[in-house]
Design an enzyme around this catalytic site. Structure first.
Site, mmCIF file in Angstrom:
data_model
loop_
_atom_site.group_PDB
_atom_site.id
_atom_site.type_symbol
_atom_site.label_atom_id
_atom_site.label_comp_id
_atom_site.label_asym_id
_atom_site.label_seq_id
_atom_site.Cartn_x
_atom_site.Cartn_y
_atom_site.Cartn_z
ATOM 1 N N GLY A 189 48.969 31.977 21.445
ATOM 2 C CA GLY A 189 47.993 32.050 22.544
ATOM 3 C C GLY A 189 47.577 30.654 22.998
ATOM 4 C CB VAL B 249 51.633 14.565 20.518
ATOM 5 C CG1 VAL B 249 53.060 14.458 20.004
ATOM 6 C CG2 VAL B 249 50.772 15.349 19.533
ATOM 7 N NE ARG C 54 50.973 36.226 21.645
ATOM 8 C CZ ARG C 54 50.077 35.554 20.929
ATOM 9 N NH1 ARG C 54 50.391 35.066 19.741
ATOM 10 N NH2 ARG C 54 48.856 35.356 21.397
ATOM 11 C CG ASP D 286 47.484 31.525 10.299
ATOM 12 O OD1 ASP D 286 47.376 30.309 10.078
ATOM 13 O OD2 ASP D 286 46.653 32.373 9.916
ATOM 14 N N GLY D 287 51.135 32.118 12.952
ATOM 15 C CA GLY D 287 52.504 32.584 13.187
ATOM 16 C C GLY D 287 53.415 31.422 13.548
ATOM 17 C CB THR E 2 43.985 29.721 17.926
ATOM 18 O OG1 THR E 2 43.327 30.986 18.100
ATOM 19 C CG2 THR E 2 43.636 29.227 16.536
ATOM 20 C CG ASP F 23 41.383 34.101 18.129
ATOM 21 O OD1 ASP F 23 40.638 34.311 19.105
ATOM 22 O OD2 ASP F 23 42.540 34.539 18.044
ATOM 23 C CG ASP G 172 42.382 33.183 13.648
ATOM 24 O OD1 ASP G 172 42.769 32.130 14.183
ATOM 25 O OD2 ASP G 172 42.922 34.281 13.867
ATOM 26 N NE ARG H 92 44.570 36.693 16.743
ATOM 27 C CZ ARG H 92 45.660 36.038 16.422
ATOM 28 N NH1 ARG H 92 46.812 36.472 16.844
ATOM 29 N NH2 ARG H 92 45.614 34.963 15.680
ATOM 30 C CD GLN I 107 36.008 35.998 25.327
ATOM 31 O OE1 GLN I 107 35.511 35.919 24.229
ATOM 32 N NE2 GLN I 107 36.552 37.114 25.775
HETATM 33 P P1 ATP Z 1 47.661 32.836 17.992
HETATM 34 O O1 ATP Z 1 46.701 32.615 16.845
HETATM 35 O O2 ATP Z 1 47.187 32.277 19.244
HETATM 36 O O3 ATP Z 1 48.154 34.266 18.108
HETATM 37 P P2 ATP Z 1 50.107 32.311 16.564
HETATM 38 O O4 ATP Z 1 50.885 31.068 16.389
HETATM 39 O O5 ATP Z 1 49.580 32.958 15.320
HETATM 40 O O6 ATP Z 1 48.962 31.971 17.619
HETATM 41 P P3 ATP Z 1 52.129 34.337 16.898
HETATM 42 O O7 ATP Z 1 52.505 35.185 18.063
HETATM 43 O O8 ATP Z 1 51.817 35.008 15.610
HETATM 44 O O9 ATP Z 1 50.955 33.390 17.380
HETATM 45 O O10 ATP Z 1 53.360 33.331 16.591
HETATM 46 C C1 ATP Z 1 53.908 32.531 17.633
HETATM 47 C C2 ATP Z 1 55.412 32.537 17.507
HETATM 48 O O11 ATP Z 1 55.779 31.959 16.250
HETATM 49 C C3 ATP Z 1 56.042 33.924 17.476
HETATM 50 O O12 ATP Z 1 56.221 34.430 18.766
HETATM 51 C C4 ATP Z 1 57.353 33.663 16.787
HETATM 52 O O13 ATP Z 1 58.303 33.139 17.680
HETATM 53 C C5 ATP Z 1 56.971 32.590 15.774
HETATM 54 N N1 ATP Z 1 56.725 33.242 14.482
HETATM 55 C C6 ATP Z 1 55.621 33.909 14.086
HETATM 56 N N2 ATP Z 1 55.769 34.423 12.850
HETATM 57 C C7 ATP Z 1 57.026 34.070 12.452
HETATM 58 C C8 ATP Z 1 57.790 34.295 11.274
HETATM 59 N N3 ATP Z 1 57.311 35.017 10.247
HETATM 60 N N4 ATP Z 1 59.036 33.785 11.243
HETATM 61 C C9 ATP Z 1 59.529 33.063 12.258
HETATM 62 N N5 ATP Z 1 58.860 32.826 13.400
HETATM 63 C C10 ATP Z 1 57.627 33.303 13.502
#
Ligand code: ATP
Length: 324
Positions: free
Chosen positions: A11, A23, A72, A103-104, A126, A128, A130, A172, A254
């Protein structure tokens, strides 16, 4: 280190541009070429990038969103998808990677680090808040200010019509935005995922506060166990005879807007620190800010540890209630 790749991912959050700027400028100042990939991992898999110059980051510190775009990507979660990204990184002689996201995004970066043997650093971006290991994420402060500004306006109309308003905010599964903005806006009550909600008690509480005041605000975190503002409105209505209520879902406003001074400074500090961390040989770490200090937490620890709002702050809201 000669070339550092950079993405914004997940996000979007206000302050990401300030971080990209930091950077890019730090890299250039140290003789490193910054390479910005567009739309997160999606662009990386499709070899969509730009070698960034100072001109690319002129006049962006005050802009919300992200000039690099974000996405994503399901495909990046697969080995085949990541192989495409690795091919692009190798083709472009990238020898370090900075990922601004949640985190993702950090999990993806960590897997990439193992599969390609490339050092990676994550920057928490983010609204959030979190992410474990940091007091504040980039974008949280701006989002809070946006919410407080919106609630101030809702209070005007709530007072004029003698209505109780349920206001749903983002976050979330975490209640950071809800809890902090409840304090900042003088809300009558707040419902957060970190504490089980009791609608009967809320009704009783609002009635006791509502005799003298007519512009009561209840902040509802979108991830609350009792539901969002609409669901809580529906559950609360039969218990609030004689009171008029409305609900409002603040939604994506937001996520946008000019970053606050706080977020610009945090983003800039973290951006500089990320480049220095790669130069110092760090990898698979996330930057965290505790007060004035920046430090690194391993990605594995950051993603496996839940970050929850400080429920002690609920006591502040309770202490300030005007109960008749
Ligand atoms: P936000 O907190 O804003 O949602 P986020 O980084 O947690 O941010 P995600 O959609 O969970 O958002 O992850 C962003 C991208 O990171 C995903 O679309 C995917 O491409 C990659 N990603 C997330 N989890 C994994 C995983 N377990 N393995 C490989 N790639 C991942």
């Amino acid at each position: 280190m000669k070339k550092i790749a950079l993405i914004t991912s997940g996000g979007d959050a206000p302050g990401m541009n300030a971080c990209v700027r930091a950077v890019v400028k730090t890299c250039i100042g140290k003789g490193i070429t910054p390479v910005g990939y567009f739309d997160g991992y999606h662009g990386m898999m499709n070899n969509r990038f730009k070698e960034m110059t100072s001109d690319d980051v002129v006049n962006i510190i005050q802009r919300g969103g992200t000039i690099l775009g974000t996405a994503r990507s399901k495909e990046f979660r697969t080995v085949e998808g990541r192989q495409k990204a690795i091919q692009s990184l190798k083709q472009n002689d990238i020898d370090g990677f900075i990922c601004i996201g949640g985190d993702g995004s950090f999990t993806g970066a960590s897997i990439l680090a193992d599969e390609m043997n490339i050092p990676v650093i994550g920057i928490p971006g983010t609204i959030d808040n979190d992410i474990y290991g940091t007091d504040r994420t980039i974008g949280f402060d701006t989002a809070m200010n946006t919410v407080v500004d919106a609630i101030d306006k809702i209070k005007d109309t709530a007072g004029s019509h003698h209505r109780i308003f349920l206001v749903e905010v983002m976050g979330r599964d975490a209640g950071f935005i809800a809890l902090e903005t409840a304090i900042a806006s003088g809300a009558a009550s707040v419902l957060i995922p970190e504490e089980r909600s009791n609608i009967e008690l809320l009704a009783k509480d609002l009635k006791s506060q509502g005799k003298r005041r007519s512009n009561l605000i209840v902040i509802v975190a979108e991830g609350d166990d009792a539901g969002g503002a609409k669901e809580i409105y529906e559950k609360l209505t039969p218990l609030m005879e004689g009171y008029t209520m409305r609900y409002s879902i603040l939604g994506h406003i937001q996520r946008g807007g000019r970053p606050s001074a706080f977020d610009r400074i945090l983003a800039t500090r973290m951006g500089v620190f990320a480049v220095d961390s790669l130069i110092n040989g760090e990898s698979k770490k996330v930057i965290g800010a505790n007060g004035d200090n920046l430090h690194l937490t391993s990605i594995s620890e950051a993603v496996k540890t839940e970050s929850v709002a400080n429920v002690e702050h609920l006591k502040i809201i309770k202490a300030l209630k005007t109960v008749i």
